[in-house]
Design an enzyme around this catalytic site. Structure first.
Site, PDB file in Angstrom:
ATOM      1  N   GLY A 155      20.903  12.952 -57.754  1.00  0.00           N
ATOM      2  CA  GLY A 155      20.322  13.958 -57.809  1.00  0.00           C
ATOM      3  C   GLY A 155      19.273  14.392 -56.667  1.00  0.00           C
ATOM      4  NE  ARG A 156      13.770  17.129 -57.676  1.00  0.00           N
ATOM      5  CZ  ARG A 156      13.394  18.624 -57.940  1.00  0.00           C
ATOM      6  NH1 ARG A 156      12.939  19.184 -56.736  1.00  0.00           N
ATOM      7  NH2 ARG A 156      13.440  19.107 -58.932  1.00  0.00           N
ATOM      8  CB  ILE A 157      15.411  10.768 -54.817  1.00  0.00           C
ATOM      9  CG1 ILE A 157      14.177  11.322 -55.354  1.00  0.00           C
ATOM     10  CG2 ILE A 157      15.515   9.543 -53.906  1.00  0.00           C
ATOM     11  CD1 ILE A 157      13.390  10.295 -55.928  1.00  0.00           C
ATOM     12  CB  THR A 235      13.689   3.135 -53.659  1.00  0.00           C
ATOM     13  OG1 THR A 235      14.641   4.112 -53.696  1.00  0.00           O
ATOM     14  CG2 THR A 235      13.668   2.268 -52.499  1.00  0.00           C
ATOM     15  CB  SER A 236      15.202   4.115 -59.372  1.00  0.00           C
ATOM     16  OG  SER A 236      15.919   2.816 -59.614  1.00  0.00           O
ATOM     17  NE  ARG A 237       9.659   4.395 -62.935  1.00  0.00           N
ATOM     18  CZ  ARG A 237       9.032   5.306 -61.992  1.00  0.00           C
ATOM     19  NH1 ARG A 237       9.331   5.021 -60.740  1.00  0.00           N
ATOM     20  NH2 ARG A 237       8.370   6.417 -62.293  1.00  0.00           N
ATOM     21  CD  GLU A 266       6.651  -2.224 -60.266  1.00  0.00           C
ATOM     22  OE1 GLU A 266       5.605  -1.427 -60.451  1.00  0.00           O
ATOM     23  OE2 GLU A 266       7.669  -1.973 -59.590  1.00  0.00           O
ATOM     24  CG  HIS A 285       6.181   0.665 -57.345  1.00  0.00           C
ATOM     25  ND1 HIS A 285       6.325   0.590 -58.715  1.00  0.00           N
ATOM     26  CD2 HIS A 285       6.650   2.031 -57.247  1.00  0.00           C
ATOM     27  CE1 HIS A 285       6.989   1.922 -59.427  1.00  0.00           C
ATOM     28  NE2 HIS A 285       6.981   2.712 -58.424  1.00  0.00           N
ATOM     29  CB  ALA A 287       9.601   3.911 -52.241  1.00  0.00           C
TER      30      ALA A 287
END
Length: 332
Positions: A155-157, A235-237, A266, A285, A287
């Site tokens: 998608g966007r990223i 780098t998402s979740r 986390e 975390h 990014a």
């Protein structure tokens, strides 16, 4: 009528929220900054608020929603909104909004940085040199150009990651459950099924939101479909990956490496085996962060509030089905 906007949990990075105070005042609102540490504190302090701003707190629960009858919008300072119970909010006539354009460039840059770090074994080489050693880092190091990067969630990223990778001469394959093959091809990538991406890619990077469908999307079964020499980037979740399964795959040599900015819990447990695996690159975390991304985030969330104050709606609402049953705006 002045619309009250309540910041549930303040961020030291944002203090003293001067930009937000002025932007919301100009829009016809009143901005109140607090730092609530319990549901009770939110209920006591946010009475009369129509809009709640949430940074990282998981305390805006259905109990809180019920106790704040004037609340009509919950806005998240981030792209991801999994910390908010959207289904419960929708059932109560409350809209939920995110900040969809936040940090796309930064996360894409960080992803490519992690790709280089893990593929070229920068970190292990750096640490060895700090110990006075001078030696090859070991393992197989490949030329990135002509290798294959697999993107799960384009998608966007993910699209920005693809553009950067293509510019480096990397072949890119991608799977996105919500985009057509034609849309993926238009970004320069080769469409593939989920399983095909796992099987073909030398490096797999994950860019999906966290949901019931994507929790542990990358599990033991998925990892088993990857090449033994492949490397995984996230780098998402954190919960998108089954961390225990990943640790097993890395420890056994089933997977060659991983680069992670996010984790299931986390901060990362100091006893986590991930910290002792040389083929793993870890960042805490961040990014999404840059001076520019924070400035843009401030503008975006304030614009969400301004649109809501003016029109009772925002294009950033993630549960548009709530529009027909929104709580009415109550005079203070």
């Amino acid at each position: 009528m002045v619309v009250r906007v309540f910041q549930v949990d303040r961020s030291p990075r944002m203090m003293p929220y001067a930009f937000e105070h002025e932007a919301i005042r100009r829009a016809g609102g009143e901005f109140v900054v607090d730092h609530c540490t319990s549901e009770t504190e939110i209920v006591e302090r946010a009475q009369g608020a129509e809009i709640l701003f949430v940074a990282g707190s998981r305390l805006v629960t259905p109990v809180v929603m019920d106790a704040l009858p004037r609340c009509r919008l919950i806005a998240r300072w981030a792209v991801g909104y999994d910390i908010i119970d959207v289904e419960a909010a929708t059932a109560r006539g409350i809209a939920v909004a995110n900040s969809p354009s936040y940090c796309s460039e930064e996360v894409a840059e960080h992803t490519i940085g992690l790709l280089f770090a893990v593929a070229r074994r920068f970190v292990v080489s750096h640490e060895r040199m700090r110990r006075g050693e001078w030696q090859h880092p070991g393992g197989q190091i490949h030329r990135l150009a002509t290798r294959t990067l697999g993107i799960i969630g384009c998608g966007r990223i993910g699209s920005k990651v693809a553009a950067r990778a293509l510019g480096l001469g990397i072949h890119v394959v991608a799977h996105d459950a919500y985009r057509s093959s034609e849309a993926l091809r238009a970004t320069g990538v080769t469409p593939r099924t989920f399983d095909e991406v796992l099987a073909e890619a030398d490096y797999v990077t994950v860019h999906v939101p966290l949901s019931a469908e994507t929790r542990h999307l990358i599990d033991a079964s998925a990892l088993a479909k990857m090449k033994p020499e492949a490397m995984l980037i996230n780098t998402s979740r954190g919960p998108v990956i089954d961390e225990s399964a990943l640790i097993e795959a890395l420890s056994s040599g089933r997977l060659a490496g991983a680069a992670l900015d996010v984790f299931e819990e986390e901060p990362l447990d100091p006893a986590s085996p991930l910290l002792s695996l040389e083929q793993v690159v870890l960042t805490p975390h961040y990014a999404a962060y840059s001076v520019e991304s924070i400035d843009a985030l401030r503008r975006e969330i304030c614009q969400t509030a301004a649109s809501w104050i003016a029109d009772g709606w925002s294009e950033n609402v993630v549960n548009p089905e709530v529009r027909e049953k929104l709580r009415p705006r109550s005079p203070r």
